[in-house]
Design a protein around this motif. Structure first.
Motif, PDB file in Angstrom:
ATOM      1  N   GLY A  69       0.799  -1.214   0.000  1.00  0.00           N
ATOM      2  CA  GLY A  69       0.000   0.000   0.000  1.00  0.00           C
ATOM      3  C   GLY A  69       0.831   1.262   0.000  1.00  0.00           C
ATOM      4  N   LEU A  70       0.207   2.339  -0.430  1.00  0.00           N
ATOM      5  CA  LEU A  70       0.787   3.679  -0.354  1.00  0.00           C
ATOM      6  C   LEU A  70       0.265   4.317   0.922  1.00  0.00           C
ATOM      7  CD1 LEU A  70       2.518   5.819  -1.822  1.00  0.00           C
ATOM      8  CD2 LEU A  70       0.388   6.696  -2.814  1.00  0.00           C
ATOM      9  N   TYR A  71       1.166   4.527   1.860  1.00  0.00           N
ATOM     10  CA  TYR A  71       0.810   5.026   3.189  1.00  0.00           C
ATOM     11  C   TYR A  71       1.145   6.509   3.270  1.00  0.00           C
ATOM     12  CZ  TYR A  71       0.658   5.170   8.316  1.00  0.00           C
ATOM     13  OH  TYR A  71       0.373   5.478   9.620  1.00  0.00           O
ATOM     14  N   ALA A  72       0.232   7.302   3.805  1.00  0.00           N
ATOM     15  CA  ALA A  72       0.417   8.759   3.859  1.00  0.00           C
ATOM     16  C   ALA A  72       0.205   9.284   5.268  1.00  0.00           C
ATOM     17  CB  ALA A  72      -0.538   9.449   2.885  1.00  0.00           C
ATOM     18  N   ALA A  73       0.992  10.282   5.626  1.00  0.00           N
ATOM     19  CA  ALA A  73       0.815  11.005   6.884  1.00  0.00           C
ATOM     20  C   ALA A  73       0.744  12.496   6.550  1.00  0.00           C
ATOM     21  CB  ALA A  73       1.968  10.730   7.845  1.00  0.00           C
ATOM     22  N   GLN A  74      -0.291  13.144   7.053  1.00  0.00           N
ATOM     23  CA  GLN A  74      -0.507  14.559   6.759  1.00  0.00           C
ATOM     24  C   GLN A  74      -0.886  15.298   8.032  1.00  0.00           C
ATOM     25  OE1 GLN A  74      -3.642  13.842   3.855  1.00  0.00           O
ATOM     26  NE2 GLN A  74      -2.283  14.425   2.191  1.00  0.00           N
ATOM     27  N   ALA A  75      -0.606  16.579   8.049  1.00  0.00           N
ATOM     28  CA  ALA A  75      -0.990  17.425   9.166  1.00  0.00           C
ATOM     29  C   ALA A  75      -1.363  18.801   8.635  1.00  0.00           C
ATOM     30  CB  ALA A  75       0.140  17.541  10.191  1.00  0.00           C
ATOM     31  N   SER A  76      -2.294  19.440   9.293  1.00  0.00           N
ATOM     32  CA  SER A  76      -2.664  20.808   8.944  1.00  0.00           C
ATOM     33  C   SER A  76      -2.851  21.616  10.222  1.00  0.00           C
ATOM     34  CB  SER A  76      -3.944  20.833   8.099  1.00  0.00           C
ATOM     35  OG  SER A  76      -5.054  20.406   8.855  1.00  0.00           O
ATOM     36  N   LEU A  77      -2.404  22.864  10.176  1.00  0.00           N
ATOM     37  CA  LEU A  77      -2.552  23.806  11.285  1.00  0.00           C
ATOM     38  C   LEU A  77      -3.444  24.944  10.802  1.00  0.00           C
ATOM     39  CD1 LEU A  77       1.256  24.070  12.216  1.00  0.00           C
ATOM     40  CD2 LEU A  77      -0.373  22.295  12.898  1.00  0.00           C
ATOM     41  N   THR A  78      -4.536  25.179  11.492  1.00  0.00           N
ATOM     42  CA  THR A  78      -5.490  26.209  11.080  1.00  0.00           C
ATOM     43  C   THR A  78      -5.609  27.260  12.176  1.00  0.00           C
ATOM     44  OG1 THR A  78      -6.731  24.563   9.824  1.00  0.00           O
ATOM     45  CG2 THR A  78      -7.833  26.648  10.262  1.00  0.00           C
ATOM     46  N   TYR A  79      -5.471  28.530  11.766  1.00  0.00           N
ATOM     47  CA  TYR A  79      -5.571  29.630  12.723  1.00  0.00           C
ATOM     48  C   TYR A  79      -6.201  30.829  12.030  1.00  0.00           C
ATOM     49  CZ  TYR A  79      -4.168  33.177  16.150  1.00  0.00           C
ATOM     50  OH  TYR A  79      -4.173  34.201  17.073  1.00  0.00           O
ATOM     51  N   LYS A  80      -7.349  31.219  12.544  1.00  0.00           N
ATOM     52  CA  LYS A  80      -8.082  32.386  12.041  1.00  0.00           C
ATOM     53  C   LYS A  80      -8.266  32.325  10.518  1.00  0.00           C
ATOM     54  CE  LYS A  80      -7.084  35.496  15.866  1.00  0.00           C
ATOM     55  NZ  LYS A  80      -6.572  36.821  16.296  1.00  0.00           N
ATOM     56  N   GLY A  81      -8.699  31.150  10.046  1.00  0.00           N
ATOM     57  CA  GLY A  81      -9.035  30.986   8.638  1.00  0.00           C
ATOM     58  C   GLY A  81      -7.893  30.653   7.721  1.00  0.00           C
ATOM     59  N   GLU A  82      -6.650  30.708   8.207  1.00  0.00           N
ATOM     60  CA  GLU A  82      -5.502  30.361   7.371  1.00  0.00           C
ATOM     61  C   GLU A  82      -4.991  28.979   7.746  1.00  0.00           C
ATOM     62  OE1 GLU A  82      -1.238  32.231   5.774  1.00  0.00           O
ATOM     63  OE2 GLU A  82      -2.346  33.218   7.394  1.00  0.00           O
ATOM     64  N   GLU A  83      -4.515  28.220   6.739  1.00  0.00           N
ATOM     65  CA  GLU A  83      -4.100  26.838   6.954  1.00  0.00           C
ATOM     66  C   GLU A  83      -2.672  26.612   6.477  1.00  0.00           C
ATOM     67  OE1 GLU A  83      -6.110  22.458   6.294  1.00  0.00           O
ATOM     68  OE2 GLU A  83      -6.236  23.900   4.658  1.00  0.00           O
ATOM     69  N   TRP A  84      -1.883  25.969   7.330  1.00  0.00           N
ATOM     70  CA  TRP A  84      -0.521  25.551   7.003  1.00  0.00           C
ATOM     71  C   TRP A  84      -0.528  24.026   6.892  1.00  0.00           C
ATOM     72  CZ3 TRP A  84      -1.959  29.568   9.914  1.00  0.00           C
ATOM     73  CH2 TRP A  84      -1.300  30.800   9.740  1.00  0.00           C
ATOM     74  N   ARG A  85      -0.030  23.482   5.770  1.00  0.00           N
ATOM     75  CA  ARG A  85      -0.143  22.049   5.499  1.00  0.00           C
ATOM     76  C   ARG A  85       1.214  21.370   5.415  1.00  0.00           C
ATOM     77  NH1 ARG A  85      -4.628  22.030   0.586  1.00  0.00           N
ATOM     78  NH2 ARG A  85      -6.351  23.003   1.769  1.00  0.00           N
ATOM     79  N   TYR A  86       1.226  20.096   5.847  1.00  0.00           N
ATOM     80  CA  TYR A  86       2.401  19.234   5.753  1.00  0.00           C
ATOM     81  C   TYR A  86       1.946  17.874   5.218  1.00  0.00           C
ATOM     82  CZ  TYR A  86       4.197  22.551   9.278  1.00  0.00           C
ATOM     83  OH  TYR A  86       4.563  23.673   9.972  1.00  0.00           O
ATOM     84  N   GLY A  87       2.844  17.124   4.573  1.00  0.00           N
ATOM     85  CA  GLY A  87       2.465  15.794   4.121  1.00  0.00           C
ATOM     86  C   GLY A  87       3.606  15.027   3.494  1.00  0.00           C
ATOM     87  N   GLY A  88       3.523  13.693   3.578  1.00  0.00           N
ATOM     88  CA  GLY A  88       4.513  12.816   2.966  1.00  0.00           C
ATOM     89  C   GLY A  88       3.931  11.422   2.806  1.00  0.00           C
ATOM     90  N   THR A  89       4.573  10.574   2.001  1.00  0.00           N
ATOM     91  CA  THR A  89       4.087   9.221   1.729  1.00  0.00           C
ATOM     92  C   THR A  89       5.229   8.215   1.785  1.00  0.00           C
ATOM     93  OG1 THR A  89       4.379   9.514  -0.667  1.00  0.00           O
ATOM     94  CG2 THR A  89       2.204  10.045   0.246  1.00  0.00           C
TER      95      THR A  89
END
Length: 411
Positions: free
Chosen positions: A179-199
């Motif tokens: 399988g293709l395994y993924a880990a992601q994270a997002s940080l949301t503050y006052k309507g803005e989003e910072w994203r991270y991710g890898g597989t």
């Protein structure tokens, strides 16, 4: 004349300030990476109720989030060439006040006013092949300021998912999944989003010998590293603090064994009618005889599992996004997490009860492991196209509690 001189002086100061501002470099992310692995259980209600000891069971949509081999593991009642499985689990009904909980086992309350967890899984089977996907998400909100004013929260979401295929060999005795395994994270503050991710690629195995009351499972999850996915001219500052450069999910090797007891326990790995029919059509020899649908299959199931969690470098806990000082490093040593679970067919065909324990090591230096007591039940609801069931689970530990509910298929 004096006015003209003052205006000229002001213009020079403005130009100098602008030039100085242009020379100031844009803020850069901190070099540390967010540690997205969690010692608490994230999975189906059946998996949680059995203390996480599910790699050696690997059946149904409740199973392939733990062992992808479940994708090609045919139900013993299956009487057609194809099958569909679905599960939806809500896994964060807290029994105690959320701010007092300690999700990362660092010895301190998280001071998180809100949190939620859920799991969604879909499975498709055709003969010896299986294909499926799952998505499990944990979302926690942390106070962005010491005052913790209403609405002034940083929302942290961590998602672990997989898209995988599996194939059964022989008399469905050996199953291999990739399988293709993924880990992601997002940080949301006052309507803005910072994203991270890898597989990364995962490899899972299941051995279920015919005529034997046991199974052996292996699951290999890769280490996943993901960088900050900058959007356009997005700033590297969140709530007045620099964000972190990426995320890291440690590699995990899980070894599991399950064993069934009681009358008919040797039928634990029996062939489904569809599998038996397929083997006979292919000219296979030594095909086990057909079993009556109501043949006993044992009433008690015990499962054990050990997880080996790799060390990582330069990692900090998720709650560090709301820390005002220097964060503590985490995940610097290899962790071992044992699991033990049991399931009883209390009312065969109608009710199953479950109980489990596991010991959660801490990724923080100096913190002692935390034991958990888990349990739950599953109740048959009705038959409409498929056999539907409702299940529930609980997970109790020091500074932590969790109740889960799920709707899925009875298998």
């Amino acid at each position: 004349m004096r006015t003209l001189a003052l205006l000229s002086f002001a213009a020079v100061l403005a130009l100098a300030s602008r030039a100085q501002a242009q020379d100031v470099p844009a803020p850069e992310p901190r070099p540390e990476r967010l540690y997205v692995s969690s010692g608490v259980l994230l999975g189906s209600t059946r998996m949680v109720a059995m203390g996480g000891a599910y790699v050696g069971i690997a059946e149904g949509t409740a199973g392939f989030a733990s062992n992808l081999s479940a994708l090609a593991h045919r139900s013993p009642q299956l009487d057609r060439d194809w099958d569909v499985g679905f599960t939806l689990s809500l896994l964060d009904v807290a029994l105690t006040e959320r701010r007092r909980r300690d999700l990362d086992n660092d010895g301190l309350p998280d001071e998180a006013p809100t949190s939620r967890q859920y799991l969604v899984g879909l499975l498709l089977q055709y003969k010896t092949f299986g294909l499926g996907t799952f998505l499990r998400t944990r979302t926690v909100s942390y106070c962005a300021t010491p005052e913790c004013l209403p609405g002034d929260y940083i929302q942290v979401s961590v998602t672990q998912s997989a898209l995988a295929g599996a194939m059964a060999f022989g008399q469905d005795e050996f199953i291999v999944a990739l399988g293709l395994y993924a880990a992601q994270a997002s940080l949301t503050y006052k309507g803005e989003e910072w994203r991270y991710g890898g597989t990364g690629l995962s490899l899972d195995l299941l051995f279920r010998p015919q005529g034997r009351p046991y199974r052996v499972g292996i699951s290999v999850r890769p280490q996943v590293v993901g960088n900050w996915q900058k959007q356009d001219d997005q700033s590297a500052v969140l709530a007045g603090r620099p964000i972190y450069s990426g995320l890291v999910a440690p590699a995990v090797l899980s070894l599991g064994v399950s064993y069934r007891f009681g009358e008919g326990a040797e039928r634990y790995n029996r062939l489904s009618p569809a599998a038996r029919r397929q083997l006979l059509a292919e000219g296979a020899t030594n095909v086990p005889p057909e079993e009556p649908p109501d043949a006993p299959v044992g009433t008690f199931l015990v499962s054990g599992q050990v997880d080996f969690i790799s060390a990582v470098e330069n990692a900090v806990a998720l709650r560090s996004v709301a820390t005002f000082g220097d964060p503590d490093p985490v995940g610097k040593t290899v962790l071992i997490q044992p699991h033990l679970g049991a399931e009883h067919d209390t009312w065969p065909g109608r009710v199953r009860t479950r109980l489990g324990v596991f010991v959660e090591p801490s990724s923080f230096e100096g913190q002692v492991p935390r034991p958990h007591l888990t349990g739950g039940l599953e109740v048959f609801l009705f038959r409409y196209w498929e056999d539907w069931s409702f299940s529930g689970s609980f997970d109790l530990a020091r500074r932590y509690s969790n109740v889960g509910i799920s709707l899925g298929f009875w298998r």
